[in-house]
Design a protein around this motif. Structure first.
Motif, PDB file in Angstrom:
ATOM      1  N   ASP A 106       0.927  -1.283   0.035  1.00 21.88           N
ATOM      2  CA  ASP A 106       0.075   0.014   0.146  1.00 21.88           C
ATOM      3  C   ASP A 106       0.768   1.259  -0.171  1.00 21.88           C
ATOM      4  O   ASP A 106       0.191   2.487  -0.090  1.00 21.88           O
ATOM      5  CB  ASP A 106      -0.877   0.051   1.158  1.00 21.88           C
ATOM      6  CG  ASP A 106      -1.812  -1.307   1.312  1.00 21.88           C
ATOM      7  OD1 ASP A 106      -2.286  -1.666   2.400  1.00 21.88           O
ATOM      8  OD2 ASP A 106      -2.539  -1.450   0.127  1.00 21.88           O
ATOM      9  N   THR A 107       2.210   1.076   0.116  1.00 22.34           N
ATOM     10  CA  THR A 107       3.088   2.385   0.110  1.00 22.34           C
ATOM     11  C   THR A 107       2.976   3.025  -1.353  1.00 22.34           C
ATOM     12  O   THR A 107       3.057   2.285  -2.281  1.00 22.34           O
ATOM     13  CB  THR A 107       4.528   1.877   0.266  1.00 22.34           C
ATOM     14  OG1 THR A 107       4.628   1.195   1.640  1.00 22.34           O
ATOM     15  CG2 THR A 107       5.472   3.017   0.179  1.00 22.34           C
ATOM     16  N   ALA A 108       2.686   4.406  -1.199  1.00 21.67           N
ATOM     17  CA  ALA A 108       2.419   5.014  -2.311  1.00 21.67           C
ATOM     18  C   ALA A 108       2.196   6.408  -2.312  1.00 21.67           C
ATOM     19  O   ALA A 108       2.076   6.856  -0.877  1.00 21.67           O
ATOM     20  CB  ALA A 108       1.300   4.540  -3.241  1.00 21.67           C
ATOM     21  N   VAL A 109       1.980   7.435  -2.955  1.00 21.85           N
ATOM     22  CA  VAL A 109       1.650   8.567  -2.830  1.00 21.85           C
ATOM     23  C   VAL A 109       0.092   8.556  -3.147  1.00 21.85           C
ATOM     24  O   VAL A 109      -0.400   8.102  -4.413  1.00 21.85           O
ATOM     25  CB  VAL A 109       2.403   9.856  -3.690  1.00 21.85           C
ATOM     26  CG1 VAL A 109       1.817  11.251  -3.404  1.00 21.85           C
ATOM     27  CG2 VAL A 109       3.957   9.616  -3.354  1.00 21.85           C
ATOM     28  N   TYR A 110      -0.598   9.268  -2.286  1.00 21.18           N
ATOM     29  CA  TYR A 110      -2.138   9.202  -2.431  1.00 21.18           C
ATOM     30  C   TYR A 110      -2.723  10.543  -2.942  1.00 21.18           C
ATOM     31  O   TYR A 110      -2.209  11.671  -2.068  1.00 21.18           O
ATOM     32  CB  TYR A 110      -2.680   8.685  -0.951  1.00 21.18           C
ATOM     33  CG  TYR A 110      -2.826   7.191  -1.091  1.00 21.18           C
ATOM     34  CD1 TYR A 110      -1.440   6.579  -0.434  1.00 21.18           C
ATOM     35  CD2 TYR A 110      -3.821   6.302  -0.941  1.00 21.18           C
ATOM     36  CE1 TYR A 110      -1.371   5.367  -0.389  1.00 21.18           C
ATOM     37  CE2 TYR A 110      -3.853   4.968  -0.882  1.00 21.18           C
ATOM     38  CZ  TYR A 110      -2.410   4.289  -0.547  1.00 21.18           C
ATOM     39  OH  TYR A 110      -2.098   3.201  -0.301  1.00 21.18           O
ATOM     40  N   TYR A 111      -3.509  10.400  -3.699  1.00 21.65           N
ATOM     41  CA  TYR A 111      -4.026  11.845  -4.235  1.00 21.65           C
ATOM     42  C   TYR A 111      -5.815  11.499  -4.332  1.00 21.65           C
ATOM     43  O   TYR A 111      -6.054  10.387  -4.257  1.00 21.65           O
ATOM     44  CB  TYR A 111      -3.796  12.085  -5.783  1.00 21.65           C
ATOM     45  CG  TYR A 111      -2.125  12.172  -5.939  1.00 21.65           C
ATOM     46  CD1 TYR A 111      -1.512  10.882  -6.191  1.00 21.65           C
ATOM     47  CD2 TYR A 111      -1.583  13.047  -6.170  1.00 21.65           C
ATOM     48  CE1 TYR A 111       0.022  10.996  -6.748  1.00 21.65           C
ATOM     49  CE2 TYR A 111      -0.211  13.486  -6.280  1.00 21.65           C
ATOM     50  CZ  TYR A 111       0.311  12.009  -6.674  1.00 21.65           C
ATOM     51  OH  TYR A 111       1.949  12.099  -6.751  1.00 21.65           O
ATOM     52  N   CYS A 112      -6.265  12.765  -4.117  1.00 17.29           N
ATOM     53  CA  CYS A 112      -7.763  12.821  -4.372  1.00 17.29           C
ATOM     54  C   CYS A 112      -7.987  13.531  -5.750  1.00 17.29           C
ATOM     55  O   CYS A 112      -7.249  14.346  -6.176  1.00 17.29           O
ATOM     56  CB  CYS A 112      -8.591  13.389  -3.113  1.00 17.29           C
ATOM     57  SG  CYS A 112      -8.354  15.191  -2.927  1.00 17.29           S
ATOM     58  N   ASN A 113      -8.952  13.137  -6.193  1.00 17.06           N
ATOM     59  CA  ASN A 113      -9.547  14.011  -7.450  1.00 17.06           C
ATOM     60  C   ASN A 113     -10.799  13.622  -7.692  1.00 17.06           C
ATOM     61  O   ASN A 113     -11.564  12.852  -7.185  1.00 17.06           O
ATOM     62  CB  ASN A 113      -8.677  13.683  -8.567  1.00 17.06           C
ATOM     63  CG  ASN A 113      -8.755  14.623  -9.613  1.00 17.06           C
ATOM     64  OD1 ASN A 113      -9.704  15.194 -10.242  1.00 17.06           O
ATOM     65  ND2 ASN A 113      -7.441  15.025 -10.055  1.00 17.06           N
ATOM     66  N   GLN A 114     -11.507  13.911  -8.530  1.00 17.40           N
ATOM     67  CA  GLN A 114     -13.048  13.849  -9.364  1.00 17.40           C
ATOM     68  C   GLN A 114     -12.732  12.338  -9.851  1.00 17.40           C
ATOM     69  O   GLN A 114     -11.538  11.767  -9.963  1.00 17.40           O
ATOM     70  CB  GLN A 114     -13.606  14.768 -10.102  1.00 17.40           C
ATOM     71  CG  GLN A 114     -13.915  15.869  -9.527  1.00 17.40           C
ATOM     72  CD  GLN A 114     -14.827  17.039 -10.273  1.00 17.40           C
ATOM     73  OE1 GLN A 114     -14.682  16.500 -11.479  1.00 17.40           O
ATOM     74  NE2 GLN A 114     -15.037  17.914 -10.055  1.00 17.40           N
ATOM     75  N   PHE A 115     -13.899  11.673 -10.203  1.00 17.15           N
ATOM     76  CA  PHE A 115     -13.980  10.443 -10.898  1.00 17.15           C
ATOM     77  C   PHE A 115     -14.944  10.581 -11.947  1.00 17.15           C
ATOM     78  O   PHE A 115     -16.078  10.698 -11.611  1.00 17.15           O
ATOM     79  CB  PHE A 115     -14.303   9.139  -9.957  1.00 17.15           C
ATOM     80  CG  PHE A 115     -14.252   7.881 -11.050  1.00 17.15           C
ATOM     81  CD1 PHE A 115     -15.485   7.340 -11.341  1.00 17.15           C
ATOM     82  CD2 PHE A 115     -13.208   7.206 -11.476  1.00 17.15           C
ATOM     83  CE1 PHE A 115     -15.647   6.244 -12.229  1.00 17.15           C
ATOM     84  CE2 PHE A 115     -13.112   6.237 -12.105  1.00 17.15           C
ATOM     85  CZ  PHE A 115     -14.342   5.777 -12.515  1.00 17.15           C
TER      86      PHE A 115
END
Length: 114
Positions: free
Chosen positions: A89-98
């Protein structure tokens, strides 16, 4: 100006939990499906989960049963509760629309390691 500001990441041991938050500015939250994406080192950005404006959700198979996506429309805020975290699960997480818009925030680093 459209902005997505992610927070809540960090370093956690395998099996641990984190809760990510994302505040969206502008008219980009209410009425839209909102999603979490992640990009692991050397890999392309991938969809993790999304929640429709009415509350229905979708999860990638890799996180199903461990992650929970939710939203607070009054606060223009998207959440991702992550439990039973794994090193993958190690990662850079982003939010955005879908589906996603062209503009991305800085993201938040999540590192799962002992």
């Amino acid at each position: 100006q459209v902005q997505f500001v992610e927070s809540g990441g960090g370093l956690v041991q395998p099996g641990g939990s984190l809760r990510l938050s994302c505040v969206a500015s502008g008219s980009v939250f209410s009425g839209y499906a909102m999603a979490w994406y992640r990009q692991a080192p050397g890999k392309q950005r991938a969809l993790v989960a999304y929640v429709l404006s009415g509350g229905s959700t979708y999860y990638a198979d890799s996180v199903k049963g461990r992650f929970t996506v939710s939203r607070d429309n009054a606060k223009n805020t998207l959440y991702l509760q992550m439990n039973s975290l794994k090193p993958e699960d190690t990662a850079v997480y982003y939010c955005n629309q879908f589906p996603s818009r062209d503009f991305w925030g800085q993201g938040i680093q999540v590192t799962v390691s002992s």
